[in-house]
Design a protein around this motif. Sequence first.
Motif, PDB file in Angstrom:
ATOM      1  N   PRO A  39       0.789  -1.235   0.000  1.00 35.56           N
ATOM      2  CA  PRO A  39       0.000   0.000   0.000  1.00 35.56           C
ATOM      3  C   PRO A  39       0.821   1.285   0.000  1.00 35.56           C
ATOM      4  O   PRO A  39       0.330   2.327  -0.420  1.00 35.56           O
ATOM      5  CB  PRO A  39      -0.818  -0.088   1.293  1.00 35.56           C
ATOM      6  N   GLY A  40       2.047   1.227   0.480  1.00 34.28           N
ATOM      7  CA  GLY A  40       2.874   2.438   0.523  1.00 34.28           C
ATOM      8  C   GLY A  40       3.159   2.934  -0.889  1.00 34.28           C
ATOM      9  O   GLY A  40       3.109   2.172  -1.845  1.00 34.28           O
ATOM     10  N   HIS A  41       3.444   4.225  -0.978  1.00 32.48           N
ATOM     11  CA  HIS A  41       3.770   4.796  -2.291  1.00 32.48           C
ATOM     12  C   HIS A  41       5.245   4.492  -2.562  1.00 32.48           C
ATOM     13  O   HIS A  41       6.137   5.127  -2.010  1.00 32.48           O
ATOM     14  CB  HIS A  41       3.508   6.306  -2.268  1.00 32.48           C
ATOM     15  N   ILE A  42       5.483   3.477  -3.417  1.00 33.49           N
ATOM     16  CA  ILE A  42       6.852   2.994  -3.612  1.00 33.49           C
ATOM     17  C   ILE A  42       7.280   3.193  -5.053  1.00 33.49           C
ATOM     18  O   ILE A  42       6.574   2.807  -5.978  1.00 33.49           O
ATOM     19  CB  ILE A  42       6.961   1.501  -3.253  1.00 33.49           C
ATOM     20  N   THR A  43       8.418   3.810  -5.233  1.00 31.51           N
ATOM     21  CA  THR A  43       8.963   3.939  -6.593  1.00 31.51           C
ATOM     22  C   THR A  43      10.344   3.289  -6.636  1.00 31.51           C
ATOM     23  O   THR A  43      11.081   3.333  -5.653  1.00 31.51           O
ATOM     24  CB  THR A  43       9.104   5.411  -7.029  1.00 31.51           C
ATOM     25  N   ILE A  44      10.643   2.670  -7.758  1.00 27.95           N
ATOM     26  CA  ILE A  44      11.968   2.068  -7.942  1.00 27.95           C
ATOM     27  C   ILE A  44      12.628   2.765  -9.116  1.00 27.95           C
ATOM     28  O   ILE A  44      12.051   2.846 -10.194  1.00 27.95           O
ATOM     29  CB  ILE A  44      11.854   0.564  -8.235  1.00 27.95           C
ATOM     30  N   GLU A  45      13.795   3.291  -8.875  1.00 34.04           N
ATOM     31  CA  GLU A  45      14.497   3.999  -9.948  1.00 34.04           C
ATOM     32  C   GLU A  45      15.883   3.416 -10.120  1.00 34.04           C
ATOM     33  O   GLU A  45      16.589   3.191  -9.144  1.00 34.04           O
ATOM     34  CB  GLU A  45      14.612   5.487  -9.607  1.00 34.04           C
ATOM     35  N   GLU A  46      16.228   3.185 -11.354  1.00 33.63           N
ATOM     36  CA  GLU A  46      17.568   2.681 -11.634  1.00 33.63           C
ATOM     37  C   GLU A  46      18.511   3.836 -11.879  1.00 33.63           C
ATOM     38  O   GLU A  46      18.236   4.713 -12.690  1.00 33.63           O
ATOM     39  CB  GLU A  46      17.525   1.707 -12.802  1.00 33.63           C
ATOM     40  N   LEU A  47      19.599   3.821 -11.160  1.00 34.49           N
ATOM     41  CA  LEU A  47      20.552   4.921 -11.229  1.00 34.49           C
ATOM     42  C   LEU A  47      21.509   4.739 -12.388  1.00 34.49           C
ATOM     43  O   LEU A  47      21.850   3.622 -12.753  1.00 34.49           O
ATOM     44  CB  LEU A  47      21.360   4.962  -9.931  1.00 34.49           C
ATOM     45  N   LYS A  48      21.896   5.851 -12.933  1.00 28.84           N
ATOM     46  CA  LYS A  48      22.943   5.820 -13.943  1.00 28.84           C
ATOM     47  C   LYS A  48      24.096   6.722 -13.520  1.00 28.84           C
ATOM     48  O   LYS A  48      25.239   6.455 -13.821  1.00 28.84           O
ATOM     49  CB  LYS A  48      22.400   6.317 -15.288  1.00 28.84           C
ATOM     50  N   ASP A  49      23.740   7.800 -12.835  1.00 22.72           N
ATOM     51  CA  ASP A  49      24.774   8.776 -12.499  1.00 22.72           C
ATOM     52  C   ASP A  49      25.592   8.312 -11.300  1.00 22.72           C
ATOM     53  O   ASP A  49      25.068   7.714 -10.373  1.00 22.72           O
ATOM     54  CB  ASP A  49      24.131  10.129 -12.177  1.00 22.72           C
ATOM     55  N   ALA A  50      26.879   8.626 -11.336  1.00 23.79           N
ATOM     56  CA  ALA A  50      27.770   8.246 -10.246  1.00 23.79           C
ATOM     57  C   ALA A  50      27.607   9.193  -9.058  1.00 23.79           C
ATOM     58  O   ALA A  50      28.021   8.877  -7.950  1.00 23.79           O
ATOM     59  CB  ALA A  50      29.210   8.243 -10.725  1.00 23.79           C
ATOM     60  N   VAL A  51      26.989  10.355  -9.292  1.00 27.38           N
ATOM     61  CA  VAL A  51      26.782  11.338  -8.230  1.00 27.38           C
ATOM     62  C   VAL A  51      25.355  11.854  -8.326  1.00 27.38           C
ATOM     63  O   VAL A  51      24.879  12.164  -9.415  1.00 27.38           O
ATOM     64  CB  VAL A  51      27.753  12.535  -8.370  1.00 27.38           C
ATOM     65  N   PHE A  52      24.648  11.892  -7.197  1.00 28.24           N
ATOM     66  CA  PHE A  52      23.302  12.460  -7.196  1.00 28.24           C
ATOM     67  C   PHE A  52      22.991  12.969  -5.791  1.00 28.24           C
ATOM     68  O   PHE A  52      23.834  12.842  -4.886  1.00 28.24           O
ATOM     69  CB  PHE A  52      22.268  11.416  -7.653  1.00 28.24           C
TER      70      PHE A  52
END
Length: 456
Positions: A278-291
């Motif tokens: 139920p939680g608002h969950i997002t999955i993001e794949e990183l590309k940048d070495a710095v964020f």
Amino acid sequence: MKTALLIDEDRVVRESLTSWLRQAGLAVLEAADGETGRALALAHQPDLILCDQLAPRCNGFQLCRFLRGLPEPPSRAMFVLTTSGGYGVDRQGAVEAGADEYLVKPILEHDLARLLEIFRGHGSATLAALPRPAKKSPGPSAPDAGGAIPSGPALVRFWGVRGSLPTPGPSTVHYGGNTSCVEVRADGQLIILDAGTGIRGLGLKLAAEFKGVPLAMTLLISHTHWDHIQGLPFFDAAYNPANKLRILGYEGAQAGLHSVLSSQMESPYFPVGFQQLPGHITIEELKDAVFFIGPVEVKTIFLNHPGVCVGYRLNTSSGAIAYLPDNEPYQRYKFHTGQPEVASTAEFLRYGRRMDERLADFIRGVEVLILDSQYDLNEYQTRVGWGHGCVDDAVALAAQANVKRLFLFHHDPSHDDEKITQMAQWGRSFVATLNESLQVDAAREGLEVVLQPSPK
Ligand SMILES: [Zn+2]
Ligand SMILES: [Zn+2]
């Protein structure tokens, strides 16, 4: 004239390979990251592609899957995955991604000569090509998470410190038996490092502390081995519809982050599907070495471990925290896996030293270093190539990099409390011998470390 495309972040590697390839009569294109490499492959349709397994911005597995999924050239270019590690599981990952060959760095001149023989149709490739369709990965967006976390000195709290497998029981009560999970509160952000079984305790604590106040959290995944993700289905905060959970990590060797995280919750393994949380969950794949996560700068580095594993450095206003949960130092690994010729061994050691120096630069000056120290030196001798380090190397690396506090992490499941205490004592005596001021402790569940803001 045939064209080769070389994708490697390491300029030294690119220089030697480029010169050999040119001597062999090939035109050579170079890229320092996977995205640039992909653009060059599409524009120039090279005949041969050598791509580092851990190329930034699009790793070798991803690029190979992408190219193999194309309907036309360069989909059938000879694709060679190169790697600093050379773990068996990655060789398998290369086959599954559709690569033709797999070369372990440092690549020596005779390795390349053998490869070019295969490229020219003499001799057969050692990997069978199994083309796979390309997977789409969503682009990264600048992570930001805020919520009910007050600003103040950064806090590090250990919830799971064990490697490989949870080990509850009377012999592990002091250090704890839960697998990797570390909570960081800094600059108004709640950042969770890995979701091993320790994350269950964190979820219960958050529920008790915030009593329904909506939370925004960022979960950074180092890699998707069981001991770093298996607690996620039991993370209470993911079941609160008011909460926001952003999960960030890199695509692995075999599949995207989303599919790995959700497949462990599929039937028959688990009664609640990932989509049903139920939680608002997002999955993001990183590309940048710095964020950035809010004001916290996050830097990443690929570690020497089977598959795709990243270490994180969090630069907070009260000092830096580095989390390198699974790592096998290159120098020692290359020393054990070098070839039985003097010239090759020297080349292997030079390469290993250079790679370890990169890691030392990455963690230089951090207040808190959480580092894989799964074995003692004797145990390591029989576990070379398992992807983990020993306490001696952890201490040496931390001292070399001017780290303030080292926490031995990812304790071996076979180590009881007494053994871990002995390892920490060994580390401290090693520091004393080195005449360094580094503070060494073994990470234990429940341990809290407060970073003091540095005077302006
Ligand atoms: Zn692990
Ligand atoms: Zn692992």
